[in-house]
Design a protein around this motif. Structure first.
Motif, PDB file in Angstrom:
ATOM      1  N   UNK A 141      -1.483  -9.956  -1.565  1.00 31.24           N
ATOM      2  CA  UNK A 141      -0.092  -9.664  -1.911  1.00 31.24           C
ATOM      3  C   UNK A 141      -0.040  -8.965  -3.267  1.00 31.24           C
ATOM      4  N   UNK A 142      -0.796  -9.463  -4.204  1.00 29.81           N
ATOM      5  CA  UNK A 142      -0.847  -8.881  -5.540  1.00 29.81           C
ATOM      6  C   UNK A 142      -1.310  -7.425  -5.469  1.00 29.81           C
ATOM      7  N   UNK A 143      -2.379  -7.174  -4.738  1.00 27.64           N
ATOM      8  CA  UNK A 143      -2.904  -5.811  -4.640  1.00 27.64           C
ATOM      9  C   UNK A 143      -1.968  -4.898  -3.861  1.00 27.64           C
ATOM     10  N   UNK A 172      -7.802   0.387  -5.233  1.00 29.47           N
ATOM     11  CA  UNK A 172      -7.002  -0.823  -4.988  1.00 29.47           C
ATOM     12  C   UNK A 172      -6.848  -1.048  -3.483  1.00 29.47           C
ATOM     13  N   UNK A 173      -6.647   0.024  -2.717  1.00 28.88           N
ATOM     14  CA  UNK A 173      -6.537  -0.088  -1.259  1.00 28.88           C
ATOM     15  C   UNK A 173      -7.828  -0.644  -0.669  1.00 28.88           C
ATOM     16  N   UNK A 174      -8.959  -0.131  -1.128  1.00 24.32           N
ATOM     17  CA  UNK A 174     -10.252  -0.626  -0.637  1.00 24.32           C
ATOM     18  C   UNK A 174     -10.452  -2.100  -0.996  1.00 24.32           C
ATOM     19  N   UNK A 175     -10.082  -2.476  -2.226  1.00 19.97           N
ATOM     20  CA  UNK A 175     -10.213  -3.879  -2.641  1.00 19.97           C
ATOM     21  C   UNK A 175      -9.326  -4.779  -1.786  1.00 19.97           C
ATOM     22  N   UNK A 176      -8.133  -4.308  -1.447  1.00 22.69           N
ATOM     23  CA  UNK A 176      -7.216  -5.064  -0.601  1.00 22.69           C
ATOM     24  C   UNK A 176      -7.903  -5.463   0.706  1.00 22.69           C
ATOM     25  N   UNK A 177      -8.598  -4.507   1.314  1.00 21.36           N
ATOM     26  CA  UNK A 177      -9.232  -4.781   2.603  1.00 21.36           C
ATOM     27  C   UNK A 177     -10.500  -5.618   2.485  1.00 21.36           C
TER      28      UNK A 177
END
Length: 156
Positions: free
Chosen positions: A42-44, A90-95
């Protein structure tokens, strides 16, 4: 960090967004001293939304600044690219973070039933839309260029 340029009331929403990010950073720093918690999806997701909104703003500023001021436009274009690289990271970290499904009762909210789809798809839709702008205006070699070797005007 304060600006030497008088701000006035020209950009109240941008100032409010900056204040929100500073407040959140202070809150995380204070909480990290007592109970460090890792980032969650949620944060990311919210951070990615902020980065892509900044990306759109910078895209517009670059387009309007480049014709009358080419040198400043080139610097804004570089910032545009770097901001996209940040949003992509950030998108990659989210996944890479684990999904948390904590539905205990049937009366709770079910994000997977939202018309726009579950939140995991919302970040991807936002990322694809921003990526479309990037691919239209940036070459793949520009996107893969590291920040090293970039010269700055100020020497602080």
């Amino acid at each position: 960090m304060t600006s030497a340029i008088p701000v006035g009331d020209a950009h109240p929403y941008l100032r409010a967004a900056n204040a929100g990010v500073r407040h959140h950073t202070r809150a995380l720093t204070t909480r990290a001293q007592t109970t460090p918690t890792p980032a969650d999806r949620v944060h990311l997701d919210v951070l990615h939304a902020h980065l892509t909104a900044l990306h759109q703003l910078l895209d517009h500023l670059t387009e309007t600044t480049r014709p009358p001021h080419p040198a400043a436009g080139r610097h804004l274009a570089t910032a545009h690219t770097r901001l996209w690289q940040s949003a992509a990271a950030v998108h990659d970290a989210f996944h890479l973070l684990p999904a948390v499904h904590e539905t205990t009762t049937d009366t709770e909210c079910h994000p997977e039933r939202l018309p726009e789809g579950p939140p995991v798809l919302t970040i991807c839709q936002r990322h694809l839309a921003a990526g479309h702008i990037v691919r239209r205006k940036t070459t793949p070699s520009d996107l893969n260029t590291p920040l090293h070797g970039h010269t700055t005007i100020c020497s602080q």
